[in-house]
Design an enzyme around this catalytic site. Structure first.
Site, short mmCIF file in Angstrom:
data_model
loop_
_atom_site.label_atom_id
_atom_site.label_comp_id
_atom_site.label_asym_id
_atom_site.label_seq_id
_atom_site.Cartn_x
_atom_site.Cartn_y
_atom_site.Cartn_z
N GLU A 3 -35.08 -1.75 -22.71
CA GLU A 3 -35.33 -3.09 -22.15
C GLU A 3 -34.65 -3.30 -20.80
O GLU A 3 -35.11 -4.11 -19.99
CB GLU A 3 -34.90 -4.18 -23.13
CG GLU A 3 -35.75 -4.28 -24.40
CD GLU A 3 -35.29 -3.35 -25.50
OE1 GLU A 3 -34.43 -2.46 -25.24
OE2 GLU A 3 -35.77 -3.48 -26.64
N MET A 25 -19.83 8.50 -5.36
CA MET A 25 -19.11 7.43 -4.68
C MET A 25 -17.74 7.20 -5.31
O MET A 25 -16.75 6.94 -4.61
CB MET A 25 -19.94 6.13 -4.71
CG MET A 25 -19.36 5.00 -3.90
SD MET A 25 -19.09 5.47 -2.17
CE MET A 25 -20.60 4.86 -1.41
N PHE A 39 -30.16 -11.39 -39.16
CA PHE A 39 -30.43 -10.05 -38.63
C PHE A 39 -30.99 -10.17 -37.21
O PHE A 39 -31.93 -10.93 -36.96
CB PHE A 39 -31.43 -9.34 -39.54
CG PHE A 39 -31.82 -7.97 -39.02
CD1 PHE A 39 -30.88 -6.96 -38.91
CD2 PHE A 39 -33.12 -7.71 -38.60
CE1 PHE A 39 -31.22 -5.72 -38.40
CE2 PHE A 39 -33.47 -6.47 -38.10
CZ PHE A 39 -32.53 -5.47 -37.99
N GLN A 40 -30.39 -9.44 -36.29
CA GLN A 40 -30.79 -9.39 -34.88
C GLN A 40 -30.74 -10.76 -34.20
O GLN A 40 -31.53 -11.08 -33.32
CB GLN A 40 -32.17 -8.75 -34.71
CG GLN A 40 -32.14 -7.27 -35.10
CD GLN A 40 -33.33 -6.49 -34.63
OE1 GLN A 40 -34.43 -7.01 -34.53
NE2 GLN A 40 -33.10 -5.21 -34.37
N LYS A 98 -39.08 -17.06 -33.67
CA LYS A 98 -40.29 -16.46 -34.24
C LYS A 98 -41.19 -17.51 -34.90
O LYS A 98 -42.41 -17.46 -34.78
CB LYS A 98 -39.87 -15.39 -35.26
CG LYS A 98 -41.03 -14.56 -35.76
CD LYS A 98 -40.55 -13.38 -36.56
CE LYS A 98 -41.71 -12.51 -37.01
NZ LYS A 98 -41.26 -11.31 -37.73
#
Ligand SMILES: Cc1ncc(C[n+]2csc(CCOP(=O)(O)OP(=O)(O)O)c2C)c(N)n1
Length: 563
Positions: free
Chosen positions: A49, A470, A111-112, A161
């Protein structure tokens, strides 16, 4: 009756969205279920993502339109965070849509479930959690407008949802979204006319004036106006990292990049200037060095869309709030024609031969020249973060507006490859090179699979020095050459390309540059070229962190390699 998910798709279509970068998951499944019924929305399935957010950002920067990314709740949403922070720092109009657990589950550690509203509060212009399907279409339209309005930036819409599954009759949103092009805000500042008059007077009286151009000039598409101002007055022009390609590189008035890795003559010019006209930049620390010693003789005219930028980092003599194009145009009308020949000569007198720090011929100059030649100068360069980013900024000849794209404010490694996918989708038919170091490339190289699956012919260059270059350079200069955890192993990139079914090349000799780069450039699909560069090459000059622009480092510490 439409479901929330269908409304989400319809609202995106109504807002003129054509491409969506995303990744599905539980809490966003209703949206993905609705998506195939909206073929106007091309979905690009990324491999992480973070890449969706960077790709949306790249799309936005290249097109001037809103870039859209989608993720599920929890880990999907948190994976977007770096990309949103990068878009926030560089004022890129991105709209992120995240699924959320259903409303009755919110706050129960479902959950999540993550509080993505809380997490993204400081890195978005605005964020919304949609509480009812009746709000959805309006929220999408408003988010699109907010992302573009004024100083652009990212906006997040979190959609539980069950809201995606709620049904309601759809009415096209009333809000202001359709146009998708950034509105001008002429006359935004009450003291505008007065500010322009004062600025014109300061310019008329200046002996050593400079124009400093930042990202705001690109966002406002003020290229012609800035050029007109420079050409009417003969004032030399400096472009910050994000202002690169806002003014043609080969123009006799163009000086180059200022700041930490800016050219000596550019920084000296700043330190000697008596008037600086800053257009669409925020005078950040990488540009100013120690602000206490920045431009000690200069009176600063600062033009910016965001009132809060005026006087934030440097004291300002004249602040003018408004759109860079509008204000610059007014300034062009207000200034008298003049020339600054002696001052320009003076600045050229500050020039130093560039400190070369690579052995052999396979120099960044030669590599970038071959990329420019292969595309006949007509490509967009998307750079990652590190030494190569500075070489790409300073050495590539940008002739066309907005052809240099990089993560400037956040400096997010892993940006180049996914952002280049977004740039390609915004500019199909145009060549796009993603240039990364071996560190940053490995952060998001999984996106090669996205390019293959979605048919995105991005050209990828890896500057392989075997180090997180760097950071190694800073260790060499400021940490007694203790190369702690900076040597970095790479896979065989030619085999990697082969595994993805794309052409892969390794260049070890400058004599092969033209042939290999030409072949990669001409290939119809994505291609990967690894350049084996000098391992301990350094970027010079360099202002030590917190140091003054007057005190550049131009060589490695005595006795150390990389000189
Ligand atoms: C996500 C992220 N992690 C760490 C850093 C700190 N950082 C800045 S430059 C750099 C080294 C980059 O190495 P490489 O990608 O190989 O490019 P090079 O400097 O060698 O050109 C690191 C680790 C960063 N900017 N971004």
């Amino acid at each position: 009756m439409l479901s929330g998910a269908e409304i989400l798709c319809r609202a995106l279509v109504d807002a003129g969205v054509e491409v969506v970068f995303g990744y599905p998951g539980g809490a966003i499944m209703p949206f993905y279920h609705a998506l195939p019924d909206h073929p106007q929305l091309r979905h690009i399935l990324v491999r992480h993502e973070q890449a969706a957010a960077h790709a949306a950002d790249g799309y936005a920067r290249a097109s001037g339109r809103v870039g859209v990314c989608v993720a599920t709740s929890g880990p999907g949403a948190t994976n977007l965070v770096t990309g949103l922070a990068a878009a926030h720092m560089d004022n890129s109009p991105v709209v992120a849509i995240t699924g959320q657990v259903s409303r009755p589950m919110i706050g129960r550690d479902a959950f999540q479930e993550t509080d993505i509203i809380g997490i993204t509060l400081p890195i978005t212009k605005q964020n919304y959690q949609v509480q009812d399907v009746s709000e959805l279409a309006e929220v999408v339209a408003e988010a699109m407008a907010v992302a573009l309005d004024g100083r652009p930036g990212p906006v997040l819409i979190d959609v539980p949802k069950d809201v995606q599954n709620q049904k309601i009759a759809y009415g096209a949103p009333r809000a202001r979204a359709r146009g998708q092009s950034r509105p001008l805000t002429p006359g935004a500042s009450p003291g505008l006319e007065d500010g322009v008059r004062k600025a014109a007077r300061l310019i008329a009286g200046a002996e050593r004036p400079l124009i400093m151009v930042g990202h705001g000039v690109i966002l406002a598409q003020a290229y012609n106006d800035v050029r007109a101002l420079a050409e009417k007055t003969g004032i030399p022009v400096i472009t910050t990292l994000l202002g690169i390609s806002a003014f043609p590189d080969g123009h006799p008035l163009h000086l180059g990049m200022p700041g930490m890795h800016g050219e000596v003559h550019v920084n000296r010019a700043i330190q000697h200037a008596d008037v600086i006209i800053g257009i669409g930049l925020r005078f950040d620390d990488r540009v100013t060095g120690n602000t206490a010693s920045f431009a000690p003789q200069a009176r600063i005219i600062h033009i910016d869309l965001d009132r809060s930028e005026i006087g934030k980092n440097v004291p300002v003599a004249v602040g003018i709030v408004g759109d860079a194009r509008d204000i610059t145009r007014r300034l062009v009308a207000a200034v008298e024609p003049r020339w600054c020949e002696r001052w320009l000569e003076h600045i050229h007198g500050f020039k130093r031969p560039r400190a070369e720090s690579y052995r052999g011929d396979l120099s960044p100059d030669a590599i970038l020249a071959s990329i420019c030649e292969a595309s006949q100068g007509d490509c967009t360069i998307v750079s990652d973060v590190g030494q190569h980013q500075m070489w790409v900024a300073k050495l590539y000849p940008y002739r066309r507006p907005n052809t240099h794209i990089t993560s400037g404010g956040l400096g997010a490694m892993g940006f180049a490859v996914p952002a280049a996918m977004g740039v390609h989708l915004a500019r199909p038919g145009h060549t796009v090179w993603a240039i990364s170091g071996d560190g940053g490339f490995q952060m998001n190289m999984a996106e090669i699979a996205t390019m293959v699956q979605e048919g995105l012919p991005v050209k990828m260059a890896v500057f392989n020095n075997g180090y997180l270059g760097m950071v190694r350079q800073w260790q060499q200069f400021f940490h007694g050459k203790r190369y702690s955890c900076t040597p970095i192993w790479s896979p065989d990139y030619v085999k990697l390309a082969d595994a993805y079914g794309i052409p892969g090349y390794r260049v070890t000799d400058a004599r092969d540059l033209t042939g290999v780069v030409g072949r990669a450039n001409a290939d119809p699909g994505p291609a990967l070229v690894e350049f084996m560069i000098e391992q301990e090459a350094n970027v010079f000059p360099m202002i030590p962190p917190g140091g003054s622009l007057s005190e550049p480092i131009e060589a490695a510490p005595a006795g150390a390699p990389g000189n």
